[in-house]
Design a protein around this motif. Sequence first.
Motif, short mmCIF file in Angstrom:
data_model
loop_
_atom_site.label_atom_id
_atom_site.label_comp_id
_atom_site.label_asym_id
_atom_site.label_seq_id
_atom_site.Cartn_x
_atom_site.Cartn_y
_atom_site.Cartn_z
N HIS A 74 32.81 22.05 48.29
CA HIS A 74 32.69 21.94 46.83
C HIS A 74 32.51 23.32 46.19
O HIS A 74 33.11 23.61 45.16
CB HIS A 74 31.51 21.05 46.45
N GLU A 75 31.68 24.15 46.80
CA GLU A 75 31.42 25.48 46.25
C GLU A 75 32.66 26.36 46.32
O GLU A 75 32.86 27.23 45.47
CB GLU A 75 30.26 26.15 46.98
N LEU A 76 33.50 26.15 47.32
CA LEU A 76 34.73 26.94 47.41
C LEU A 76 35.67 26.60 46.26
O LEU A 76 36.37 27.48 45.75
CB LEU A 76 35.41 26.71 48.75
N LEU A 77 35.69 25.36 45.83
CA LEU A 77 36.51 24.98 44.68
C LEU A 77 35.98 25.63 43.41
O LEU A 77 36.75 26.10 42.56
CB LEU A 77 36.54 23.46 44.53
N ILE A 78 34.67 25.68 43.27
CA ILE A 78 34.07 26.37 42.12
C ILE A 78 34.44 27.84 42.13
O ILE A 78 34.79 28.42 41.10
CB ILE A 78 32.54 26.19 42.12
N ALA A 79 34.39 28.47 43.30
CA ALA A 79 34.73 29.88 43.42
C ALA A 79 36.19 30.13 43.03
O ALA A 79 36.49 31.11 42.34
CB ALA A 79 34.48 30.36 44.85
N VAL A 80 37.08 29.26 43.45
CA VAL A 80 38.49 29.42 43.09
C VAL A 80 38.67 29.35 41.58
O VAL A 80 39.38 30.18 40.98
CB VAL A 80 39.36 28.36 43.80
N PHE A 81 38.02 28.41 40.93
CA PHE A 81 38.15 28.29 39.47
C PHE A 81 37.57 29.51 38.76
O PHE A 81 38.15 30.01 37.80
CB PHE A 81 37.49 27.02 38.97
N ILE A 82 36.44 30.01 39.22
CA ILE A 82 35.84 31.19 38.58
C ILE A 82 36.70 32.42 38.84
O ILE A 82 36.91 33.24 37.94
CB ILE A 82 34.40 31.39 39.08
N LEU A 83 37.19 32.57 40.05
CA LEU A 83 38.02 33.74 40.37
C LEU A 83 39.34 33.73 39.60
O LEU A 83 39.91 34.78 39.34
CB LEU A 83 38.30 33.81 41.87
N LEU A 84 39.82 32.57 39.22
CA LEU A 84 41.02 32.49 38.39
C LEU A 84 40.72 32.68 36.91
O LEU A 84 41.50 33.30 36.18
CB LEU A 84 41.73 31.15 38.60
N ALA A 85 39.61 32.17 36.45
CA ALA A 85 39.30 32.20 35.02
C ALA A 85 38.78 33.56 34.55
O ALA A 85 39.07 33.98 33.43
CB ALA A 85 38.27 31.12 34.70
N SER A 86 38.04 34.27 35.36
CA SER A 86 37.43 35.52 34.93
C SER A 86 38.45 36.60 34.57
O SER A 86 38.37 37.20 33.49
CB SER A 86 36.47 36.02 36.00
N PRO A 87 39.44 36.90 35.41
CA PRO A 87 40.42 37.91 35.01
C PRO A 87 41.26 37.50 33.81
O PRO A 87 41.60 38.33 32.97
CB PRO A 87 41.30 38.08 36.25
#
Length: 112
Positions: A74-87
């Motif tokens: 679950h946390e890996l999915l959160i990380a993917v979304f944050i890593l895509l949204a921040s830049p």
Amino acid sequence: MNAVDLPLWAVAPASLLLVAGGLVSLIGALGLLRLDDFYARVHAPTLTNTLGTGCVLLASTLMASAMARHLVIHELLIAVFILLASPVTTIILMRAARSRKKPEQATGQGKA
């Protein structure tokens, strides 16, 4: 389940990752406060946001997997979304700042 039940192989790296993520985020916050230009101010927290968030979420994944005794993603999915949204958010902010800048300010030849 309390801290006594958690294995040392999970607690030690998770603790190091949390400390590293906190330090990286602190460096980004200091960069936001200390840098002069808008573009530099946006750049420092964006870089540290990615690494700091990655460290914290990796520690969370490690601890959740140790507690559940199987891989928790679950946390890996959160990380993917944050890593895509921040830049993407940073690019939008920088484009908005560039489009608001007047032509004489962009070249540095405005009236004093």
